[in-house]
Design a protein around this motif. Structure first.
Motif, PDB file in Angstrom:
ATOM      1  N   ILE A  84       0.844  -1.197   0.000  1.00 43.72           N
ATOM      2  CA  ILE A  84       0.000   0.000   0.000  1.00 43.72           C
ATOM      3  C   ILE A  84       0.884   1.254   0.000  1.00 43.72           C
ATOM      4  N   LEU A  85       1.935   1.236   0.826  1.00 45.37           N
ATOM      5  CA  LEU A  85       2.831   2.391   0.923  1.00 45.37           C
ATOM      6  C   LEU A  85       3.635   2.581  -0.370  1.00 45.37           C
ATOM      7  N   ARG A  86       3.958   1.499  -1.030  1.00 43.74           N
ATOM      8  CA  ARG A  86       4.650   1.616  -2.312  1.00 43.74           C
ATOM      9  C   ARG A  86       3.723   2.243  -3.352  1.00 43.74           C
ATOM     10  N   GLU A  87       2.488   1.769  -3.376  1.00 49.40           N
ATOM     11  CA  GLU A  87       1.538   2.275  -4.356  1.00 49.40           C
ATOM     12  C   GLU A  87       1.197   3.750  -4.116  1.00 49.40           C
ATOM     13  N   ALA A 326       4.280  10.399   4.891  1.00 51.11           N
ATOM     14  CA  ALA A 326       4.784   9.104   4.428  1.00 51.11           C
ATOM     15  C   ALA A 326       5.111   8.187   5.602  1.00 51.11           C
ATOM     16  N   TRP A 327       5.664   8.756   6.693  1.00 45.85           N
ATOM     17  CA  TRP A 327       6.038   7.964   7.864  1.00 45.85           C
ATOM     18  C   TRP A 327       4.836   7.682   8.781  1.00 45.85           C
ATOM     19  N   THR A 328       3.759   8.431   8.622  1.00 46.25           N
ATOM     20  CA  THR A 328       2.612   8.306   9.538  1.00 46.25           C
ATOM     21  C   THR A 328       2.104   6.873   9.691  1.00 46.25           C
ATOM     22  N   PRO A 329       1.960   6.082   8.605  1.00 44.16           N
ATOM     23  CA  PRO A 329       1.490   4.700   8.798  1.00 44.16           C
ATOM     24  C   PRO A 329       2.389   3.878   9.726  1.00 44.16           C
ATOM     25  N   TYR A 330       3.714   4.026   9.616  1.00 47.97           N
ATOM     26  CA  TYR A 330       4.607   3.276  10.499  1.00 47.97           C
ATOM     27  C   TYR A 330       4.518   3.789  11.936  1.00 47.97           C
ATOM     28  N   ALA A 384      -3.195  -0.270   7.011  1.00 52.77           N
ATOM     29  CA  ALA A 384      -3.264  -0.258   5.546  1.00 52.77           C
ATOM     30  C   ALA A 384      -4.574   0.378   5.076  1.00 52.77           C
ATOM     31  N   ILE A 385      -5.670   0.059   5.757  1.00 47.92           N
ATOM     32  CA  ILE A 385      -6.975   0.652   5.411  1.00 47.92           C
ATOM     33  C   ILE A 385      -6.961   2.154   5.669  1.00 47.92           C
ATOM     34  N   LEU A 386      -6.408   2.550   6.814  1.00 48.04           N
ATOM     35  CA  LEU A 386      -6.333   3.982   7.127  1.00 48.04           C
ATOM     36  C   LEU A 386      -5.457   4.720   6.115  1.00 48.04           C
TER      37      LEU A 386
END
Length: 562
Positions: A84-87, A326-330, A384-386
């Motif tokens: 998801i992050l790559r896309e 970009a870092w927020t998901p991690y 991933a959904i968020l």
């Protein structure tokens, strides 16, 4: 049981471990070939020597298959989030951000795998660091084989306390609490159980931190020796001062946390404090070498370095996606994992509502207890959904990311379907009609009978073997902590130190744990490299076990000499 008889049974109990080692490391077979053979060997010994009933063997196998499905769920969640992050372009943005911190691959590896990975271990456990950091490194341009190698090496020191102290609070505590031999020994020493357990926690924190400080150096030296253009140890040593600085940035706050706060948060706090110290230092080029180190050009790299996962390119990045976004998901992964593991918050209970509990399979004492929502895979999928909404992604890109995540699991499922049931048959062999102790305890008993008073030196190796087979430092501690305590009292050694060595060895054993190796490889699309990966991490593993044994033996016997 006579000593010779004990040694013979110990050798038979060692057969499953040596089978895995010979096939993976010596014969260089893939795990897909080796693990079914190991399962057959283990089952045959369980049936015909330990006289484990067929019902117990079948129950152990089904228990293992359920646990293998849990591991696959975690792998799927980690790969889905990365895809998801790559896309969305986040990975390419993160890549540019890390290059701004330092273009040196050695420095990037230390920040991501040693510090960020240790934070993830403290927040979650369950093999999360390798599952997250390995594909992240590949997306940043690391060869897949290199990424998994250093992720396995780094996933050791922080494992000793793991997620909210589970390897110690659940593993060690479950093994010791309430046992008469423990209560009697502690009473003779003039301690309460709580006081004595706190003493063990402090010793684990201090000794493990001393040993673990050099792990970043082993990590970067392994990186340059096997994956550099010059195949040089010296290029790893060139970043030695920075590696030592980064090692201390984690181990000192980790040890202090263990001493003053207990076992719950040493890995978590160590990782956070380490990141806060090391990242600004790297930006200011503090202790970093002048010469930047990078991997050889892709076309000159050795065959087999790359998996099916490829590096992100700068043209994948969106101009409107900030580094923070970009870092927020991690950041959310770490935050949600931490919140879900804290017992005084309601989230843990909510995630544990859904349970699959079968306490007695086929009339045996072997059961299944699965809490799928509580696994890290659920957090990965949620984030991933968020991210789909946070990064305003297109539906086609999300579908493509999901399909790719599912396809990555093919092949890995077959390996885990043999590896994990083999481990459960080995561990559950105590349910037998021969009145023998389980294979792991029999093996440990054989080692103890041969070692005698020098046993403390070998105590960490027993812990490592437990993790190698069980796939978990927590389970290794459950299996062996009482045994280690009992051997210590028999030979007149400090039971607290020997139990400490068990915990340290169990953490080190995570480097070569078959399920961890297979899972980490799967996240980057590597297949058939399990034996090579284990060979590559044998040097840091040997360092960990030998130094732990020396420090432990010195702590026990030096006062008598002096």
């Amino acid at each position: 049981m006579l000593k010779m008889e004990l040694v013979v049974y110990g050798l038979l109990a060692f057969a499953p471990i040596i089978t895995v080692f010979l096939l993976l490391v010596i014969a260089r077979r893939s795990a897909k070939q080796a693990m079914p053979v190991a399962y057959i060997v283990t089952s045959a010994i369980a049936l015909f020597v330990w006289q484990v009933p067929l019902a117990a063997l079948a129950a152990s196998t089904i228990q293992g298959l359920v646990m293998a499905a849990e591991i696959l769920y975690i792998i799927f969640g980690a790969i889905l989030l990365l895809n998801i992050l790559r896309e969305s372009g986040a990975i390419a943005t993160i890549r540019r951000g890390l290059l701004a911190v330092s273009p040196d691959r050695r420095i990037q590896a230390i920040i991501i795998v040693w510090l960020f990975g240790s934070f993830l271990e403290g927040a979650s456990g369950f093999g999360t660091p390798a599952a997250v950091c390995s594909p992240l490194l590949v997306a940043l341009g690391f060869p897949a084989l290199a990424a998994v190698t250093i992720a396995l090496i780094a996933n050791s020191t922080a494992v000793v306390f793991g997620a909210v102290g589970i390897p110690v609070l659940l593993g060690i505590n479950t093994g010791l609490e309430g046992a008469s031999i423990v209560n009697n020994y502690i009473a003779e020493q003039g301690f309460t159980y709580v006081e004595y357990f706190k003493l063990i926690v402090i010793r684990i924190g201090v000794l493990n931190s001393i040993i673990g400080t050099l792990i970043p150096l082993f990590m970067v030296c392994t990186l340059t020796r096997y994956y550099g253009e010059r195949k040089s140890w010296r290029e790893g040593l060139a970043v030695g001062w920075f590696s030592l600085f980064a090692g201390l940035a984690f181990t000192v706050p980790s040890a202090l946390t263990a001493i003053f706060l207990g076992a719950e948060f040493p890995s978590l706090i160590g990782g956070l404090v380490g990141l806060a110290i090391v990242v600004p230092a790297a930006q200011k080029r503090f202790l970093t070498p002048k010469q930047v180190w990078n991997f050889p050009l892709r076309e000159t790299r050795s065959h087999g370095w790359s998996g099916s996962l490829t590096a992100a390119s700068d043209n994948e990045a969106r101009s409107d996606l900030s580094l923070l976004n970009a870092w927020t998901p991690y950041v959310l992964v770490g935050l949600f994992l931490m919140l879900s593991r804290l017992p005084f918050l309601p989230f843990q209970g909510l995630l544990q509502v859904l349970k699959f509990n079968l306490p007695s399979l086929f009339g045996t004492e072997i059961g299944i207890n699965s809490q799928p929502l509580y696994l890290p895979g659920t957090i990965f999928i949620l984030v991933a959904i968020l991210t789909y909404f946070l990064h305003r992604m297109k539906r086609k890109a999300t579908i493509r990311a999901t399909v790719n995540a599912v396809s990555t699991l093919t092949g890995t499922a077959l390996v885990l379907a043999a590896a994990v049931p083999m481990a459960r048959v080995f561990i559950n062999s105590g349910f037998n009609e021969s009145n023998l102790a389980s294979m792991p305890v029999t093996l440990a008993d054989g080692v103890a009978s041969l070692a005698g008073s020098s046993y403390p030196f070998f105590a960490p190796t027993i812990g490592a073997m437990g993790s190698f087979i069980a796939g978990s430092a927590t389970v290794s501690n459950m299996m062996f902590s009482l045994f280690q305590f009992g051997v210590a009292t028999k030979i007149g050694a400090s039971a607290a130190v020997v139990t400490t060595l068990q915990a340290i060895g169990a953490a080190a054993g995570n480097m070569i744990c078959v399920s961890n190796v297979v899972a980490a490889s799967a996240t980057v699309g590597l297949r058939g490299c399990e034996g090579l990966l284990i060979r590559r991490v044998l040097l840091p593993l040997t360092y960990y076990l030998i130094v732990a044994g020396i420090l432990g033996a010195t702590a026990i016997y030096l006062p008598r000499i002096v």
